[in-house]
Design a protein around this motif. Structure first.
Motif, PDB file in Angstrom:
ATOM      1  N   ALA A 271       0.170   5.366  -0.362  1.00 11.71           N
ATOM      2  CA  ALA A 271      -0.306   5.458   0.788  1.00 11.71           C
ATOM      3  C   ALA A 271       0.501   6.095   2.016  1.00 11.71           C
ATOM      4  O   ALA A 271       1.444   5.362   2.199  1.00 11.71           O
TER       5      ALA A 271
ATOM      6  N   HIS B 105      -2.865   6.427   6.247  1.00 12.44           N
ATOM      7  CA  HIS B 105      -4.138   5.652   5.079  1.00 12.44           C
ATOM      8  C   HIS B 105      -3.836   4.160   4.917  1.00 12.44           C
ATOM      9  O   HIS B 105      -4.965   3.454   4.867  1.00 12.44           O
ATOM     10  N   ALA B 106      -2.662   3.838   4.979  1.00  8.83           N
ATOM     11  CA  ALA B 106      -2.450   2.323   4.841  1.00  8.83           C
ATOM     12  C   ALA B 106      -3.162   1.602   6.350  1.00  8.83           C
ATOM     13  O   ALA B 106      -4.040   0.518   5.937  1.00  8.83           O
TER      14      ALA B 106
ATOM     15  N   THR C 180      -6.835   1.765   5.437  1.00 11.13           N
ATOM     16  CA  THR C 180      -7.673   1.013   4.392  1.00 11.13           C
ATOM     17  C   THR C 180      -7.335  -0.302   4.339  1.00 11.13           C
ATOM     18  O   THR C 180      -8.015  -1.062   3.536  1.00 11.13           O
ATOM     19  N   ILE C 181      -6.157  -0.801   4.864  1.00  7.34           N
ATOM     20  CA  ILE C 181      -5.677  -2.122   4.817  1.00  7.34           C
ATOM     21  C   ILE C 181      -5.592  -2.927   6.396  1.00  7.34           C
ATOM     22  O   ILE C 181      -6.281  -3.834   6.402  1.00  7.34           O
TER      23      ILE C 181
ATOM     24  N   ALA D 240       0.889  -1.133   0.007  1.00  6.45           N
ATOM     25  CA  ALA D 240      -0.022   0.046  -0.076  1.00  6.45           C
ATOM     26  C   ALA D 240       0.803   1.303   0.088  1.00  6.45           C
ATOM     27  O   ALA D 240       0.549   2.164  -0.735  1.00  6.45           O
TER      28      ALA D 240
ATOM     29  N   PRO E 227      -9.373  -2.724   8.197  1.00  6.20           N
ATOM     30  CA  PRO E 227     -10.379  -3.537   7.754  1.00  6.20           C
ATOM     31  C   PRO E 227      -9.889  -5.160   7.857  1.00  6.20           C
ATOM     32  O   PRO E 227     -10.707  -5.992   8.174  1.00  6.20           O
ATOM     33  N   LEU E 228      -8.618  -5.480   7.715  1.00  6.91           N
ATOM     34  CA  LEU E 228      -8.253  -6.931   7.760  1.00  6.91           C
ATOM     35  C   LEU E 228      -8.298  -7.347   9.381  1.00  6.91           C
ATOM     36  O   LEU E 228      -8.340  -8.527   9.380  1.00  6.91           O
TER      37      LEU E 228
ATOM     38  N   LEU F 173      -4.916   7.706  -5.006  1.00  2.00           N
ATOM     39  CA  LEU F 173      -3.962   8.308  -4.402  1.00  2.00           C
ATOM     40  C   LEU F 173      -2.874   9.287  -5.184  1.00  2.00           C
ATOM     41  O   LEU F 173      -2.295  10.053  -4.777  1.00  2.00           O
TER      42      LEU F 173
ATOM     43  N   PHE G  66      -4.811  -6.793  -2.316  1.00  4.15           N
ATOM     44  CA  PHE G  66      -5.424  -6.616  -0.833  1.00  4.15           C
ATOM     45  C   PHE G  66      -6.679  -7.824  -1.062  1.00  4.15           C
ATOM     46  O   PHE G  66      -7.446  -7.717  -1.879  1.00  4.15           O
TER      47      PHE G  66
END
Lengths: 232, 205
Positions: A130, A134-135, A138-139, A125, A142-143, B101, B86
Motif C-alpha cells: 500500500a 492507500h494505507a 483503507t486503514i 499495510a 476507517p479506524l 495491490l 487489520f
C-alpha cells in the motif's frame, strides 16, 4: 402541533448547524491529524489557537469574528471584493460562529481517535504494497471513523446550542439569525411567554436527544469489527 | 546470495547493526531480546531507515547510499509477532489486502491455494479479534503470501503462542520454507526454534 413560526426556527437552526458541521469537519480532521501526527515548531501554538473558542467567553469570539468579517475586517473586505458578499447579520455568519465554536470539540474527538490508531497497522499495510495514501484510506481513516462520528455529533449539538458568539456576531434577526437558543432568549424577554419558552425548550431537548440516538445507531452499524464503538 | 545485508542505525542509546550474507533457505537472526533484531527486520522491510549500509535481497538492491525503495516496492512478506491483522476487516478481507495491490502477472499463489495450504478455510468470515493466537498467525502468514512476496520476514512468529500452537505454526513455517522456496529472514531468541528451522544462523547483539 407546532406553529409555522416554530417550524421556521427549527429549520433555520438545523440549516445553520448542518452547514457549520460540513464546513468544520474537513478542517477539524486536518487539524486533528496535524496535531496528532505532526512534529513541527509551533505545534503547541496551533494547539492553543484551536482551543481558544473552548476557553474564551463566546462573546469575545463573536467580537473577534465581527472584527475579522466586518466591512473593514481582513476577511470581510476580501469576501466583499471577490464575491460581493457579507456574512454580517446573515445566516451564513451564524453558521461561521457555530463552526468556530464547534471546532475545538471536534478536533479533540477526532484527535483522540487518530492517536488511538496502532501505527504499526499502517506499516503492515505498507509492506503489503500500500502507498501511504492507500494505507491512509483503507486503514487509518476507517479506524478513526468512530471518532469522526463522535466529533460530528458533538459539533452538531454544540452548534444547535450556540448563543453568545452568534448574537454578538450576527445579532438576533428573526428568520435570518434567530436560531433556537436565540428564540428562547427573545421569548424570555416578553412577559407571559412561559408557554412559548417551554415549547421551544422541549424542541431543543428533542433535537439534542435525537442527535445522540442517531449517533448511537450509526456507531452500532459501524461496530462490527470493534464490538463496542460508543460515541460518547 | 539470498540476503546480502549490512546495516547500522543508532536508536536512542542503542547501536543496532547487522552484517551478513547468506544463501537460500531460512536465515535466523538469533540473539537475546532487546538486541535490535526487530529493528533489523524493519530496516530490511523499509519501515525504518538505516543510517548507512546496504540491503540486497535475491539480487535486488532495496537500499544503498542512493537507492531507498519505499516498503510497498520491496515485496517483502512481513509476518509480525502479534500477527497485526487489520481489526476492521474480516479474515478474507485481510487476506485479500495485499493480493489486490499486486499486479496479476506477479502473483504466484492463488487465494484458494493459500487458504488450503494454511487450513484457514473455516475462518474466512471471522473478525480478527475472535481468532486464537495460532489462527491469527496462520492468517497473517497467508496475508503475507498473497501479496506475492519475493522473500519473507518473520519476527518471532511463535513468541505469543502456547506450546501446542507453536508446534503447529512451526510446521507451517517449515512447509513454507520447503515447498515455496522463498528466502526467509527469521528473528528469534529461542535456540530450539532456530535449530529446527534455520539453514543459516546470524548472531545479533
Amino acid at each position: 402541533m407546532l406553529s409555522a413560526a416554530e417550524w421556521a426556527i427549527i429549520g433555520l437552526s438545523l440549516k445553520i448547524s448542518l452547514v457549520a458541521i460540513l464546513l468544520t469537519l474537513p478542517v477539524a480532521f486536518a487539524l486533528a491529524w496535524v496535531l496528532a501526527r505532526g512534529r513541527f515548531p509551533g505545534r503547541m501554538l496551533l494547539d492553543a489557537l484551536v482551543h481558544l473558542p473552548l476557553v474564551l467567553p463566546p462573546v469575545v469570539i463573536g467580537w473577534l469574528l465581527l472584527i475579522a468579517f466586518g466591512q473593514s475586517g481582513p476577511i470581510g473586505q476580501w469576501l466583499q471584493s471577490w464575491f460581493g458578499v457579507s456574512v454580517i447579520f446573515r445566516w451564513t455568519g451564524a453558521a461561521i460562529a457555530a463552526a468556530v465554536m464547534a471546532l475545538p470539540l471536534m478536533v479533540r474527538a477526532i484527535r483522540l481517535s487518530i492517536e488511538a490508531i496502532d501505527r504499526r497497522l499502517e506499516g503492515a499495510a505498507r509492506t503489503l504494497g500500500a502507498s501511504p495514501w492507500h494505507a491512509f484510506r483503507t486503514i487509518s481513516l476507517p479506524l478513526c471513523l468512530p471518532g469522526i462520528l463522535a466529533a460530528t455529533i458533538l459539533g452538531f449539538a454544540r452548534s444547535i446550542g450556540e448563543f453568545g458568539a452568534t448574537i454578538t456576531f450576527v445579532s438576533n434577526i428573526p428568520g435570518e439569525t434567530r436560531t433556537l437558543p436565540l428564540a428562547i432568549y427573545s421569548e424570555l424577554q416578553v412577559p407571559g411567554s412561559e408557554t412559548a419558552v417551554t415549547r421551544l425548550a422541549i424542541i431543543a431537548i428533542i433535537l439534542s436527544i435525537g442527535a445522540l440516538v442517531a449517533s448511537e445507531w450509526l456507531a452500532r452499524r459501524h461496530s462490527g469489527a470493534e464490538g463496542t464503538a460508543h460515541v460518547l | 546470495m539470498s540476503f546480502d545485508i549490512d546495516l547500522t542505525r543508532q536508536l536512542g542509546a542503542q547501536r543496532v547493526s547487522a552484517r551478513f550474507a547468506t544463501g537460500p533457505g531460512l536465515t535466523a537472526l538469533f540473539g537475546p531480546s532487546g538486541a535490535g533484531k526487530s529493528s533489523v527486520l524493519n530496516m530490511v522491510a523499509g519501515l525504518l531507515r538505516p543510517e548507512r549500509g546496504h540491503v540486497v535481497v535475491a539480487g535486488q538492491i532495496l537500499f544503498d547510499g542512493t537507492i531507498a525503495l519505499p516498503p510497498e516496492q520491496r515485496h517483502a512478506g512481513y509476518v509480525f509477532q502479534d500477527a497485526r491483522l487489520f481489526p476492521h476487516r474480516r479474515v478474507a478481507q485481510n487476506l485479500r489486502y495485499g493480493e489486490r495491490l499486486t499486479e496479476e502477472d506477479r502473483r504466484w499463489i492463488s487465494f484458494d491455494r493459500t487458504v488450503e495450504f494454511l487450513g484457514i478455510g473455516h475462518l474466512l468470515d471471522r473478525w480478527p479479534r475472535s481468532l486464537s493466537g495460532g489462527e491469527a498467525q496462520r492468517v497473517a502468514i497467508g496475508r503475507a503470501l498473497l501479496s506475492a512476496p519475493r522473500f519473507l520476514l518473520m519476527d518471532e512468529p511463535l513468541a505469543s503462542l502456547d506450546r501446542p500452537r507453536r508446534e503447529e505454526i512451526l510446521t507451517v513455517i517449515a512447509r513454507v520454507r520447503d515447498d515455496l522456496k522463498l528466502p526467509i529472514l527469521y528473528v528469534s531468541h529461542d535456540r530450539d526454534e532456530v535449530e529446527r528451522l534455520a539453514d543459516h544462523v546470524v548472531p545479533i547483539g
